[in-house]
Design an enzyme around this catalytic site. Structure first.
Site, PDB file in Angstrom:
ATOM      1  N   LYS A   1       0.836  -1.205   0.000  1.00  0.00           N
ATOM      2  CA  LYS A   1       0.000   0.000   0.000  1.00  0.00           C
ATOM      3  C   LYS A   1       0.869   1.253   0.000  1.00  0.00           C
ATOM      4  O   LYS A   1       0.637   2.183  -0.773  1.00  0.00           O
ATOM      5  CB  LYS A   1      -0.941  -0.004   1.203  1.00  0.00           C
ATOM      6  CG  LYS A   1      -2.064  -1.019   1.082  1.00  0.00           C
ATOM      7  CD  LYS A   1      -2.951  -0.995   2.301  1.00  0.00           C
ATOM      8  CE  LYS A   1      -4.095  -1.985   2.145  1.00  0.00           C
ATOM      9  NZ  LYS A   1      -5.005  -1.958   3.307  1.00  0.00           N
TER      10      LYS A   1
ATOM     11  N   GLY B   1      -0.825   0.840   6.183  1.00  0.00           N
ATOM     12  CA  GLY B   1      -1.094  -0.066   7.298  1.00  0.00           C
ATOM     13  C   GLY B   1      -2.117  -1.110   6.909  1.00  0.00           C
ATOM     14  O   GLY B   1      -2.957  -0.876   6.040  1.00  0.00           O
ATOM     15  N   ASP B   2      -2.020  -2.260   7.550  1.00  0.00           N
ATOM     16  CA  ASP B   2      -3.025  -3.300   7.358  1.00  0.00           C
ATOM     17  C   ASP B   2      -3.009  -4.227   8.561  1.00  0.00           C
ATOM     18  O   ASP B   2      -2.069  -4.209   9.363  1.00  0.00           O
ATOM     19  CB  ASP B   2      -2.801  -4.090   6.071  1.00  0.00           C
ATOM     20  CG  ASP B   2      -4.119  -4.561   5.466  1.00  0.00           C
ATOM     21  OD1 ASP B   2      -4.902  -5.217   6.197  1.00  0.00           O
ATOM     22  OD2 ASP B   2      -4.366  -4.271   4.298  1.00  0.00           O
ATOM     23  N   GLN B   3      -4.040  -5.029   8.647  1.00  0.00           N
ATOM     24  CA  GLN B   3      -4.218  -5.867   9.823  1.00  0.00           C
ATOM     25  C   GLN B   3      -4.752  -7.231   9.408  1.00  0.00           C
ATOM     26  O   GLN B   3      -5.600  -7.330   8.516  1.00  0.00           O
ATOM     27  CB  GLN B   3      -5.223  -5.174  10.750  1.00  0.00           C
ATOM     28  CG  GLN B   3      -5.307  -5.695  12.149  1.00  0.00           C
ATOM     29  CD  GLN B   3      -6.155  -4.764  12.996  1.00  0.00           C
ATOM     30  OE1 GLN B   3      -7.307  -4.490  12.667  1.00  0.00           O
ATOM     31  NE2 GLN B   3      -5.602  -4.274  14.080  1.00  0.00           N
TER      32      GLN B   3
END
Length: 196
Positions: free
Chosen positions: A56, A72-74
């Site tokens: 990203k 950011g990612d989760q």
């Protein structure tokens, strides 16, 4: 600082976390990456969270090379199985039954890119133990929350009514909300972006 900061996400939660900390992004941009490709290739939740964050940040950084781009990612894992955002309330109910009385892990990835290169990244975990959830509670929760929690990987917004699902948590609130703010602030201070 005159160099723009861009959040490579349209997530309201991530934007709010940054703004509340006094870090106002100049823009928020959907990175437009094909997440499905990575999700099909990567089997470890923490690796997937990191790679999604990096992709990203890089995608937007290539478009705006002079900006500092935050990605950011989760991901969520339980017993080495990765769970994605529930597609509907039936999947949400099923997941809540699976998570009941167990500890799952949120893996929150963060990456900062500039000039098409990642200059900072990492993954921070939070271990979330759900209490025993009765069918009555699950019905109430799904009816009360409805569609709004389907945009969250665990099917909950911990900072709101979702806190009622939990017995204990090992991890910080920012990691749970999807942006590890403490390491990001530390990095930004080191770069002279924030006052030290």
């Amino acid at each position: 600082m005159t160099t723009p900061i861009i959040l490579a996400s349209t997530s309201k939660a991530r934007k709010k976390v940054l703004r509340d900390a006094g870090i106002i992004p100049d823009d928020t941009i959907n990175a437009g990456i094909n997440e499905a490709i990575l999700k099909n290739k990567i089997a470890r939740a923490e690796v997937l969270a990191l790679q999604l964050s990096r992709e990203k940040a890089l995608a937007v950084s290539h478009l705006y090379p002079n900006a500092y781009v935050i990605g950011g990612d989760q991901t969520l894992s339980l017993d080495d199985v990765i769970y994605h955002k529930p597609t509907d309330t039936d999947v949400l109910r099923k997941n809540l039954r699976l998570f009941s009385a167990k500890t799952h892990t949120l893996h929150t990835g963060l990456a900062v890119a500039r000039g098409g290169k990642v200059i900072f990244d990492g993954v921070w975990p939070a271990h979330m133990r759900m209490r025993v959830l009765s069918e009555d509670f699950i019905d109430w929760y799904v009816t009360t929350c409805g569609q709004q929690v389907l945009s969250s990987v665990g099917g909950y917004h911990f900072e709101n009514i979702g806190v009622q699902l939990f017995e204990s948590v090992d991890g910080d609130i920012f990691t749970i909300m999807g942006l590890p703010l403490l390491p990001l602030c530390d990095f930004m201070r080191g770069q002279g972006w924030l006052k030290s």
